[in-house]
Structures are given as C-alpha cells and as structure tokens.
Design a protein around this motif. Structure first.
Motif, PDB file in Angstrom:
ATOM      1  N   ASP A 181     -26.093 -95.264  16.149  1.00 33.63           N
ATOM      2  CA  ASP A 181     -26.420 -94.667  17.453  1.00 33.63           C
ATOM      3  C   ASP A 181     -25.127 -94.586  18.260  1.00 33.63           C
ATOM      4  N   SER A 182     -24.271 -93.682  17.808  1.00 36.64           N
ATOM      5  CA  SER A 182     -22.944 -93.507  18.410  1.00 36.64           C
ATOM      6  C   SER A 182     -22.696 -92.022  18.655  1.00 36.64           C
ATOM      7  N   LEU A 183     -21.724 -91.725  19.502  1.00 30.07           N
ATOM      8  CA  LEU A 183     -21.374 -90.329  19.756  1.00 30.07           C
ATOM      9  C   LEU A 183     -20.809 -89.662  18.506  1.00 30.07           C
ATOM     10  N   LYS A 184     -20.056 -90.416  17.742  1.00 27.84           N
ATOM     11  CA  LYS A 184     -19.436 -89.865  16.536  1.00 27.84           C
ATOM     12  C   LYS A 184     -20.494 -89.411  15.522  1.00 27.84           C
ATOM     13  N   ALA A 185     -21.585 -90.154  15.453  1.00 28.90           N
ATOM     14  CA  ALA A 185     -22.627 -89.868  14.464  1.00 28.90           C
ATOM     15  C   ALA A 185     -23.738 -88.976  15.005  1.00 28.90           C
ATOM     16  N   GLU A 186     -23.678 -88.633  16.285  1.00 25.72           N
ATOM     17  CA  GLU A 186     -24.833 -88.023  16.951  1.00 25.72           C
ATOM     18  C   GLU A 186     -25.344 -86.772  16.253  1.00 25.72           C
ATOM     19  N   ARG A 187     -24.446 -85.876  15.841  1.00 25.51           N
ATOM     20  CA  ARG A 187     -24.900 -84.626  15.215  1.00 25.51           C
ATOM     21  C   ARG A 187     -25.745 -84.904  13.979  1.00 25.51           C
ATOM     22  N   ASN A 188     -25.230 -85.726  13.058  1.00 24.92           N
ATOM     23  CA  ASN A 188     -25.954 -86.018  11.830  1.00 24.92           C
ATOM     24  C   ASN A 188     -27.188 -86.871  12.090  1.00 24.92           C
ATOM     25  N   LEU A 189     -27.068 -87.797  13.026  1.00 24.68           N
ATOM     26  CA  LEU A 189     -28.205 -88.642  13.386  1.00 24.68           C
ATOM     27  C   LEU A 189     -29.386 -87.802  13.860  1.00 24.68           C
ATOM     28  N   ARG A 190     -29.137 -86.861  14.746  1.00 27.93           N
ATOM     29  CA  ARG A 190     -30.224 -86.042  15.300  1.00 27.93           C
ATOM     30  C   ARG A 190     -30.871 -85.165  14.230  1.00 27.93           C
ATOM     31  N   PHE A 191     -30.129 -84.817  13.189  1.00 26.61           N
ATOM     32  CA  PHE A 191     -30.688 -84.030  12.090  1.00 26.61           C
ATOM     33  C   PHE A 191     -31.454 -84.918  11.112  1.00 26.61           C
ATOM     34  N   VAL A 192     -30.860 -86.039  10.726  1.00 23.11           N
ATOM     35  CA  VAL A 192     -31.403 -86.849   9.632  1.00 23.11           C
ATOM     36  C   VAL A 192     -32.579 -87.721  10.068  1.00 23.11           C
ATOM     37  N   LEU A 193     -32.472 -88.383  11.215  1.00 26.18           N
ATOM     38  CA  LEU A 193     -33.476 -89.384  11.573  1.00 26.18           C
ATOM     39  C   LEU A 193     -34.899 -88.829  11.635  1.00 26.18           C
ATOM     40  N   PRO A 194     -35.170 -87.711  12.321  1.00 28.50           N
ATOM     41  CA  PRO A 194     -36.552 -87.213  12.326  1.00 28.50           C
ATOM     42  C   PRO A 194     -37.065 -86.882  10.929  1.00 28.50           C
ATOM     43  N   ARG A 195     -36.196 -86.341  10.089  1.00 29.08           N
ATOM     44  CA  ARG A 195     -36.598 -85.997   8.724  1.00 29.08           C
ATOM     45  C   ARG A 195     -36.853 -87.250   7.893  1.00 29.08           C
ATOM     46  N   LEU A 196     -36.020 -88.248   8.073  1.00 27.51           N
ATOM     47  CA  LEU A 196     -36.212 -89.503   7.348  1.00 27.51           C
ATOM     48  C   LEU A 196     -37.547 -90.151   7.716  1.00 27.51           C
ATOM     49  N   LEU A 197     -37.823 -90.253   8.991  1.00 24.08           N
ATOM     50  CA  LEU A 197     -39.068 -90.878   9.424  1.00 24.08           C
ATOM     51  C   LEU A 197     -40.284 -90.118   8.903  1.00 24.08           C
ATOM     52  N   GLN A 198     -40.277 -88.800   9.059  1.00 27.35           N
ATOM     53  CA  GLN A 198     -41.421 -88.008   8.610  1.00 27.35           C
ATOM     54  C   GLN A 198     -41.602 -88.089   7.099  1.00 27.35           C
ATOM     55  N   HIS A 199     -40.513 -87.979   6.364  1.00 27.45           N
ATOM     56  CA  HIS A 199     -40.580 -87.996   4.901  1.00 27.45           C
ATOM     57  C   HIS A 199     -41.042 -89.360   4.385  1.00 27.45           C
ATOM     58  N   ALA A 200     -40.465 -90.431   4.917  1.00 30.07           N
ATOM     59  CA  ALA A 200     -40.824 -91.770   4.450  1.00 30.07           C
ATOM     60  C   ALA A 200     -42.283 -92.088   4.741  1.00 30.07           C
ATOM     61  N   VAL A 201     -42.742 -91.747   5.934  1.00 30.66           N
ATOM     62  CA  VAL A 201     -44.145 -92.004   6.279  1.00 30.66           C
ATOM     63  C   VAL A 201     -45.076 -91.184   5.385  1.00 30.66           C
ATOM     64  N   SER A 202     -44.685 -89.967   5.060  1.00 26.65           N
ATOM     65  CA  SER A 202     -45.514 -89.135   4.173  1.00 26.65           C
ATOM     66  C   SER A 202     -45.623 -89.736   2.771  1.00 26.65           C
ATOM     67  N   LEU A 203     -44.637 -90.537   2.395  1.00 23.92           N
ATOM     68  CA  LEU A 203     -44.644 -91.227   1.101  1.00 23.92           C
ATOM     69  C   LEU A 203     -45.338 -92.582   1.162  1.00 23.92           C
ATOM     70  N   GLY A 204     -45.834 -92.950   2.332  1.00 23.56           N
ATOM     71  CA  GLY A 204     -46.556 -94.213   2.475  1.00 23.56           C
ATOM     72  C   GLY A 204     -45.715 -95.396   2.909  1.00 23.56           C
ATOM     73  N   TYR A 205     -44.478 -95.144   3.358  1.00 20.02           N
ATOM     74  CA  TYR A 205     -43.620 -96.234   3.813  1.00 20.02           C
ATOM     75  C   TYR A 205     -43.878 -96.556   5.287  1.00 20.02           C
ATOM     76  N   SER A 206     -43.630 -97.808   5.632  1.00 23.77           N
ATOM     77  CA  SER A 206     -43.556 -98.215   7.023  1.00 23.77           C
ATOM     78  C   SER A 206     -42.157 -98.760   7.275  1.00 23.77           C
ATOM     79  N   PHE A 207     -41.800 -98.883   8.549  1.00 15.99           N
ATOM     80  CA  PHE A 207     -40.483 -99.362   8.935  1.00 15.99           C
ATOM     81  C   PHE A 207     -40.621-100.646   9.735  1.00 15.99           C
ATOM     82  N   LYS A 208     -39.900-101.689   9.313  1.00 12.51           N
ATOM     83  CA  LYS A 208     -39.938-102.969   9.995  1.00 12.51           C
ATOM     84  C   LYS A 208     -38.533-103.391  10.398  1.00 12.51           C
ATOM     85  N   ALA A 209     -38.448-104.236  11.431  1.00 10.83           N
ATOM     86  CA  ALA A 209     -37.177-104.836  11.821  1.00 10.83           C
ATOM     87  C   ALA A 209     -36.871-106.003  10.902  1.00 10.83           C
ATOM     88  N   LEU A 210     -35.613-106.308  10.743  1.00 13.28           N
ATOM     89  CA  LEU A 210     -35.206-107.457   9.941  1.00 13.28           C
ATOM     90  C   LEU A 210     -35.493-108.755  10.695  1.00 13.28           C
TER      91      LEU A 210
END
Length: 210
Positions: A181-210
């Motif tokens: 969550d940095s300015l340097k990564a912002e472009r790729n972050l904004r593209f990848v994160l929504p796709r990652l969340l949607q794709h993983a959830v569609s595969l039956g994954y959940s996301f937990k904190a460590l």
C-alpha cells in the motif's frame, strides 16, 4: 530474476520463519507492506471490506506517525498491524544494534494504535533482507514473516496485466501473499487487488490476518 513464488528450499533452510501457513482450509493470508499511505491504504480497506477479507499490514513506523488516523482505521476494521521497521531500513546496510532500534521504534508507534495487549509481534524485513546475526536477535522477540508469493506490484516496469497473470494461477491454501500500500505500487495494486479478491473468493478461498 523475479521469483513470484518463493523456492521451497527457503522454508527448509529457515523453518522458524513463516513463509506460508500449514492448513487444510482454503485460506489465503494477504499482507501489505510500507503503509499507511493516504488514499492508497484506504483503497485497500474498501476493497477488503467488499469481500469481508482480513489482512496483515506491515507498517513503516514513520508512516504510522504521519497517518495515525488511517492506521486506526486499519485496526478498527479488524486487520492486524505489524512491524516493518521505522524508516524501511535495509539489514545488509545497517548494523544489528541500529537495526533493532529501528524495529523497536516502529513497535512503539504500533503500540499507540494497537493496544499493547493485542499488539502483534510480527516482523517483516524491508526488501526481505536479513543476515543470520539480524535474524537471531529478532527471533528473540518477534515472529519473522516472509512470503510464499510476491506480486512485484512495486515494480513500475511490470505491466499490471502481467503482475496479475503471474499470480492468479499460483494460489494455494496457506499462501502468504505480499502487496504494497505505497505510492510506488499504486498502479499495479489498484489493478491486481480487486481481481485477486474476486477470483480467490470465486474459487472458495477466504482471507485471514496472520
């Protein structure tokens, strides 16, 4: 050479470091380094909320001090705040005692946001850099966390489509994924994160904190 997936030999050589978490559940551990940063961290929080996903934020201490209200938003949303040194220092260029002071200063900033009783003692070294001397001292107090999957979202020469393509076929239960969550990564972050969340959830994954 880019290693989007960490070679298995590292977890064999350094078994006390968390490279992934053993689980039979379809759980992923999404982590974000270098924040909190205005707008960028808030974008991440909004995306996570859409999927009721929890994550771990490895914070830079000086960014915590600059943006305490955003850090409090992270904490109150149920995510974990963790240590990434105070000024994002590199272990290979910093003597052990000086490095540990950086870590402790960041931890003090964390404890002001995240009550000490609930405070995470998780630490991730900037750039993934450690020496054996640094590691030995850190492990006296902290759980060192690395990763199984690195998105390279910070690499501004990497097109966002390729960043996502390299990640989406490699999801495995217990994987620890790194984004920034940095300015340097912002472009790729904004593209990848929504796709990652949607794709993983569609595969039956959940996301937990460590």
């Amino acid at each position: 050479m880019r290693f989007f997936q960490t070679p298995a030999v590292f977890s064999w050589l350094f078994p006390r470091i968390w490279w992934h978490r053993k689980t039979a559940e379809k759980v992923l551990y999404l982590t974000f380094d270098d924040g909190p940063i205005p707008d960028v961290t808030e974008f991440v929080l909004n995306q996570l909320a859409l999927y009721q996903a929890k994550a771990t934020f490895f914070c830079v201490g000086e960014n915590l001090e600059r943006n305490p209200a955003i850090a409090e938003m992270v904490y109150h949303a149920g995510h974990t705040l963790a240590n990434h040194t105070h000024k994002h220092v590199q272990a290979w260029k910093t003597p052990v005692n000086d490095y540990l002071l950086e870590v402790e200063r960041c931890q003090s900033a964390l404890n002001k946001v995240q009550p000490t009783a609930n405070s995470s003692m998780l630490f991730r070294p900037p750039h993934g850099q450690l020496t054996l001397a640094h590691l030995k001292r850190l492990q006296e107090k902290y759980q060192v966390v690395m990763w199984s999957h690195l998105t390279y979202d910070f690499d501004q020469t990497l097109p966002p489509e390729k960043c996502w393509d390299k990640l989406k076929g490699k999801l495995r239960p217990g994987a620890i994924l790194v984004m920034h969550d940095s300015l340097k990564a912002e472009r790729n972050l904004r593209f990848v994160l929504p796709r990652l969340l949607q794709h993983a959830v569609s595969l039956g994954y959940s996301f937990k904190a460590l």
